[in-house]
Enzyme design. Structure first.
Site, short mmCIF file in Angstrom:
data_model
loop_
_atom_site.label_atom_id
_atom_site.label_comp_id
_atom_site.label_asym_id
_atom_site.label_seq_id
_atom_site.Cartn_x
_atom_site.Cartn_y
_atom_site.Cartn_z
N ASP A 32 -45.84 49.54 -83.66
CA ASP A 32 -46.95 48.99 -83.01
C ASP A 32 -48.43 49.60 -83.26
O ASP A 32 -48.27 50.79 -83.89
CB ASP A 32 -46.89 49.15 -81.45
CG ASP A 32 -47.79 48.47 -80.45
OD1 ASP A 32 -48.31 47.36 -81.05
OD2 ASP A 32 -47.91 48.79 -79.28
N ASN A 35 -53.06 46.15 -85.68
CA ASN A 35 -54.39 45.69 -85.39
C ASN A 35 -55.44 46.69 -85.11
O ASN A 35 -56.50 46.69 -85.38
CB ASN A 35 -54.40 44.76 -84.31
CG ASN A 35 -53.88 43.14 -84.57
OD1 ASN A 35 -54.42 42.94 -85.63
ND2 ASN A 35 -52.90 42.81 -83.96
N TRP A 37 -55.31 49.78 -85.77
CA TRP A 37 -55.66 50.74 -87.09
C TRP A 37 -56.81 49.88 -88.00
O TRP A 37 -57.50 50.60 -88.39
CB TRP A 37 -54.30 50.61 -87.89
CG TRP A 37 -54.22 51.65 -89.04
CD1 TRP A 37 -53.97 52.78 -89.33
CD2 TRP A 37 -54.86 51.02 -90.47
NE1 TRP A 37 -54.25 53.17 -90.62
CE2 TRP A 37 -54.79 51.99 -91.29
CE3 TRP A 37 -55.08 49.81 -90.94
CZ2 TRP A 37 -54.80 52.03 -92.79
CZ3 TRP A 37 -55.50 49.75 -92.38
CH2 TRP A 37 -55.46 50.67 -93.13
N HIS A 49 -51.65 44.60 -90.91
CA HIS A 49 -50.44 44.14 -91.23
C HIS A 49 -49.98 44.45 -92.68
O HIS A 49 -48.68 45.00 -92.89
CB HIS A 49 -49.98 42.70 -90.79
CG HIS A 49 -50.07 42.59 -89.42
ND1 HIS A 49 -49.68 42.95 -88.47
CD2 HIS A 49 -51.21 41.63 -88.83
CE1 HIS A 49 -50.16 42.62 -87.27
NE2 HIS A 49 -50.93 41.59 -87.44
N SER A 78 -40.56 37.22 -79.98
CA SER A 78 -40.57 35.71 -79.40
C SER A 78 -41.99 35.45 -78.85
O SER A 78 -42.32 34.37 -78.69
CB SER A 78 -39.33 35.23 -78.58
OG SER A 78 -39.57 36.49 -77.41
N GLU A 79 -42.70 36.56 -78.26
CA GLU A 79 -43.84 36.36 -77.80
C GLU A 79 -45.17 36.42 -78.58
O GLU A 79 -46.15 36.27 -78.33
CB GLU A 79 -44.30 37.61 -76.63
CG GLU A 79 -43.10 37.55 -75.47
CD GLU A 79 -41.72 37.95 -75.56
OE1 GLU A 79 -41.55 38.74 -76.55
OE2 GLU A 79 -40.88 37.86 -74.74
N LEU A 143 -27.42 52.38 -96.27
CA LEU A 143 -28.20 51.99 -94.82
C LEU A 143 -28.28 50.61 -94.59
O LEU A 143 -28.17 49.76 -95.38
CB LEU A 143 -29.76 52.48 -95.05
CG LEU A 143 -30.45 52.29 -94.03
CD1 LEU A 143 -30.32 53.10 -92.77
CD2 LEU A 143 -32.04 52.40 -94.45
N ARG A 206 -43.28 51.38 -73.47
CA ARG A 206 -42.57 50.29 -72.86
C ARG A 206 -41.83 49.83 -74.00
O ARG A 206 -42.04 50.06 -75.29
CB ARG A 206 -43.34 49.05 -72.42
CG ARG A 206 -44.60 48.49 -73.35
CD ARG A 206 -45.32 47.45 -72.57
NE ARG A 206 -46.58 47.14 -73.48
CZ ARG A 206 -47.62 47.35 -73.65
NH1 ARG A 206 -47.82 48.55 -72.95
NH2 ARG A 206 -48.60 46.97 -74.39
#
Length: 262
Positions: A32, A35, A37, A49, A78-79, A143, A206
């Site tokens: 997160d 934007n 940044w 991004h 998905s949001e 990994l 969250r």
């Protein structure tokens, strides 16, 4: 996408971390702050991004160096389709570009790639490159990198319930036989160790509908660091934080001490 196969009956067990103890087997990261940044530097969100991709590379490299078994990155929820159309289009282009450019590097470094989420919303080209990447890296063991794209925890849980319901309706499964292991076997991360450590950058605290089942006993690490600034040192700090904690899994101090002494 087909869920990763279960190769270890104890794959879903968590790591018992104690002060100075073991490293997490599975680290999940909510990336997160791209934007924010970019805005702080007078740049477009798309530039943020792109900068975030460098943080992804650094984190994958450090996770492999530290011996983490599984690294799950929340790339696109998905949001996130609700974001401005231009930003979503740029993210899709960046995703496709990464699939084209990065997979050979992952493979050369022994890293397996899996993508989880509702892939039906992506273009044919993206789905084709995902399938190729997963097939190319399937046997790598250094990994396991999991990218969550168009993923939501509610979607994952609902899909698992639907699949079990279909098996019951078809007479293939007795409802009384459904337990936690059976349910977990229908999730996107079936066969992958449960998340030991979940990191979220940018200061938000969250979990945003991310791998809800697998986060049940995870340790949470929140950092104010914006994602493009997240580097190997920040990753190490999160691992050190994890190692200082004592994970109880419902046990008492005495039980944990006895388990450690066994």
């Amino acid at each position: 996408m087909t869920s990763p196969p279960t190769s270890d009956p104890s794959a879903t067990e968590g790591t018992l971390a104690t002060p100075g103890g073991a490293l997490p087997r599975h680290v999940a990261i909510i990336m997160d702050g791209n934007n924010r940044w970019a805005r702080a530097r007078g740049l477009s969100g798309v530039r943020g991004h792109h900068a975030g991709v460098e943080a992804v590379r650094a984190t994958i490299r450090r996770a492999a160096e530290r011996g983490v078994e599984t690294l799950t990155l929340f790339a696109f929820s998905s949001e996130n389709w609700k974001r401005p159309r231009a930003e979503v289009s740029a993210l899709m282009e960046l995703f496709l570009l990464a699939l084209k450019r990065e997979v050979s590097k992952l493979h050369a470094n022994g890293i397996r790639l899996s993508v989880i989420g509702d892939l039906s919303a992506f273009s044919d080209s993206i789905r084709k490159h995902i399938a190729r990447a997963e097939a190319k890296t399937r046997d790598n063991t250094r990994l396991h990198l999991v990218i969550a794209a168009n993923y939501g925890g509610h979607w994952d849980l609902t899909r698992a319930a639907r699949r079990l319901g279909e098996r019951v309706a078809a007479g293939e499964l007795d409802p009384e036989a459904i337990d936690e292991a059976t349910f977990a076997g229908e999730l996107s991360l079936a066969g992958v160790p449960s998340v030991d450590l979940c990191i979220r950058t940018s200061g938000e605290q969250r979990i945003s509908n991310f791998v809800l089942w697998e986060l049940a006993y995870a340790e949470l690490h929140f950092t104010p660091c914006l994602w493009p600034d997240f580097d190997a040192e920040a990753f190490d700090l999160a691992l050190d934080d994890f190692r200082r904690r004592q994970r109880r899994f419902g046990m008492t101090d005495e039980q944990i001490e006895a388990q450690q002494g066994a």
